[in-house]
Enzyme design. Structure first.
Site, short mmCIF file in Angstrom:
data_model
loop_
_atom_site.label_atom_id
_atom_site.label_comp_id
_atom_site.label_asym_id
_atom_site.label_seq_id
_atom_site.Cartn_x
_atom_site.Cartn_y
_atom_site.Cartn_z
CB SER A 141 0.63 -0.94 -4.33
OG SER A 141 1.24 0.33 -4.19
CG HIS A 162 -2.18 -4.69 -5.71
ND1 HIS A 162 -1.26 -5.32 -4.91
CD2 HIS A 162 -1.49 -3.70 -6.36
CE1 HIS A 162 -0.08 -4.75 -5.05
NE2 HIS A 162 -0.19 -3.77 -5.93
CD GLU A 174 -1.82 -8.72 -3.25
OE1 GLU A 174 -1.10 -9.37 -2.47
OE2 GLU A 174 -1.82 -7.48 -3.30
CG ASN A 212 3.03 -4.12 -2.15
OD1 ASN A 212 3.94 -4.68 -2.74
ND2 ASN A 212 2.25 -3.25 -2.75
#
Length: 619
Positions: A141, A162, A174, A212
């Site tokens: 991540s 991800h 992702e 993130n």
């Protein structure tokens, strides 16, 4: 345009069809979730962990998750739901040797600890063991995909997948491509994600990718707000949920993601981008991580997530037995179904939610016998009320609820295996202080200690205990089964997580909870006792009778009961104890001076309902 999109989708799916055998390295929350969704969509999955026990734990977690899915999706067809669970699990095998596991893999998804050196060590070994066509992907991540894959000779067949937690629920995936990722590899990863039913977005190999990169600075600023004392954790979360419409507040989210994960991301980004002020590590976060408070997965972070399963009530009097009864009951749902037939019939089903496991502790067997009789009497009354004449339903409700409550005189033995203690003994500060010292030593570190006191200071009661951050007040009202309010009292040392846990516990009992500081009388009694004091004075001066004063307050102000009826229910000895405590704290307060009438009646054992006589006769 539409045909072009369709052709791309078809090509991706065709490429993804080559991915049949998936190896997931790491059986934690993320790895087991990835394994579950891959197996549920027809892939053969090998889940790799460090030993057989961890493999078994991961597969067991997947089974529970699948059973929840099946219960929801196949609620009208249990057999089909079980077939889904068994069929998905049949697609998953476990392994403890990653080099052997990847020898037949089309795709390897790594979901291990967020440490570059550990990932490098793993992929270096896998690169030599896996077939040439195998695609490698990381679920990282925060770390650079290119840097993770730099130790392999297949950088064109390396990318990022991800997923988001919980994987079976969260729709986003992702897909990260590095400068070296080939078009064929990227298309295969896209097709794989689409086959899993995920909404796939593409992102460059930039720190934090999309979510993130936006999320971590947001969470970090929330911690800084908390650290500066600008707002409480709960208020920060409430603000973002109600003010911005977010489904979860930032502090709750950090607990869910993991404080260690958030801390590692910040530290890694700070090392790589030292000039970015958004990535500066936070002392509060580092401190909590060092204490093992990692969030949901450890049971405590900014909030407490230690499940309360076993509640111990100390003192089986009117209040203690009432608290025990509602804790074992939790709540009741009554469903009525009318069936059309020659006669109209009603099928009544009573469902008692799984209440807490409750143990009532008292000083001797005689006291335990009285407590048991009171709890069972209240349960029977409740069963009769909700069953609406259905004897079978009444008996089932009563039996199920009663089975969750046990009784004991062995204090230390009981609290050694409890999650929450509620003290409901006599209103005597020294006795409560002595009890709390024993509880503090006998109970496990996670156990929360509370008092049901209506007048004494929680902080003073707990002054001899070490776990002051895990101590608070739960002030129930009499009669407990009927009264909807709980005053949740926090001292200056009560932690946010403890307070949050107590609020959640109270709400689980279907009570309305209010928060108040550790001040004498809290909220209700602080406002109520001036009325009681003046009412007692009126009777002592013969201004009016107790009965007439009660009638006046009910008919003149609409109160549900008068002050003397209320005192009889609360207990005149309890009212006297509260008066004495108030007066001892502030002898100059004339409104707190104990009533001579009340003192005399207590000496004569006229305590109200519980003794059969008080201001009124109940015999």
């Amino acid at each position: 345009m539409a045909m072009s999109v369709l052709r791309n989708f078809t090509r991706n799916m065709a490429t993804a069809a080559k991915i049949n055998n998936v190896v997931v390295i790491g059986g934690g929350l993320m790895g087991s979730g990835i394994a579950q969704v891959a197996a549920a969509t027809g892939h053969n999955v090998t889940l790799v962990e460090m030993n057989d026990a961890l493999v078994e734990k991961a597969v067991g977690g997947i089974r529970k998750s699948l059973e929840r899915v099946a219960k929801k999706q196949f609620k009208d067809d249990a057999a089909k739901g079980q077939q889904f669970v068994d069929g998905t699990l049949a697609k998953i095998s476990g392994a403890t040797k990653p080099e052997s596991a990847v020898q037949g893999a089309d795709l390897v998804v790594e979901a291990i600890v967020e440490r570059m050196d550990v990932k490098h060590q793993l992929f270096g070994k896998l690169d030599a063991a896996a077939p040439a066509h195998t695609i490698f992907a990381s679920n990282t991540s925060s770390l650079s995909i290119a840097e993770i894959g730099s130790v392999t000779k297949r950088q064109d067949r390396f990318g990022g997948l991800h997923f988001f937690n919980p994987v079976p629920v969260m729709k986003l995936l992702e897909i990260i491509r590095t400068d070296q990722t080939s078009d064929e590899t990227f298309q295969a990863l896209q097709g794989f994600g689409q086959r899993l039913g995920k909404a796939c977005i593409t992102c460059k190999d930039t720190p934090g990718f999309v979510v993130n990169r936006l999320l971590v600075p947001y969470m970090a600023e929330a911690i800084r707000l908390l650290e500066r004392g600008d707002a409480s954790a709960r208020d920060i979360d409430t603000a973002m949920k109600l003010g911005a419409g977010y489904p979860m507040g930032p502090i709750e989210l950090i607990d869910y993601v993991g404080l260690d994960t958030t801390n590692n991301i910040l530290q890694g980004w700070h090392e790589k981008y030292p000039d970015n002020p958004l990535f500066v590590p936070i002392k509060t976060l580092q401190q909590l991580v060092s204490e093992g408070k990692l969030g949901v997965k450890s049971g405590e972070g900014f909030y407490s997530y230690k499940n309360i399963n076993h509640v111990t009530v100390i003192g089986g009097g009117v209040m203690g037995s009432g608290i025990a009864m509602v804790s074992g009951l939790t709540f009741v749902r009554v469903r009525e179904r009318k069936k059309k037939s020659v006669y109209h019939t009603t099928q009544l089903t009573i469902t008692a939610a799984n209440g807490y496991r409750v143990t009532v502790v008292d000083v001797n067997e005689e006291a335990i016998g009285r407590a048991r009789a009171q709890v069972e009497k209240d349960l029977r009354r409740m069963a009769q009320h909700v069953s609406k004449g259905n004897e079978q339903a009444e008996n089932k409700f009563y039996t199920d609820a009663a089975a969750r409550t046990t009784y004991s005189t062995k204090l230390k033995e009981v609290v050694a295996a409890t999650d929450l203690v509620i003290e409901a003994i006599v209103e005597n500060l020294e006795q409560k202080q002595s009890l709390f010292k024993i509880l503090d030593q006998a109970a496990p570190p996670h156990t929360i200690l509370t008092s049901n006191t209506s007048s004494l200071s929680i902080a003073e009661i707990a002054s001899g205990a070490e776990r002051k951050d895990r101590i608070g007040g739960l002030h129930f009202f009499n009669p407990v089964p009927l009264m909807k309010l709980i005053e949740v009292v926090r001292t200056g040392s009560t932690s946010d997580s403890t307070h949050g846990t107590l609020l959640a516990f109270g709400k689980s009992l279907r009570k309305t909870c209010i928060t108040c500081r550790d001040q004498p009388g809290f909220v209700v009694n602080r406002l109520l006792f001036p009325v009681i004091h003046e009412a007692l004075g009126m009777v002592e001066r013969e201004d009016a009778t107790a009965h007439d004063i009660d009638v006046a307050m009910k008919l003149g102000l609409g109160h549900p009961m008068g002050p003397f009826e209320l005192m009889d229910i609360v207990g005149l000895d309890t009212v006297r104890a509260i008066q004495r405590e108030r007066y001892a704290r502030n002898p100059s307060d004339a409104a707190a001076k104990p009533s001579e009438l009340l003192e005399r009646m207590v000496r004569e054992n006229k305590l109200g309902v519980k003794s059969g006589e008080g201001f009124y006769n109940y015999k």
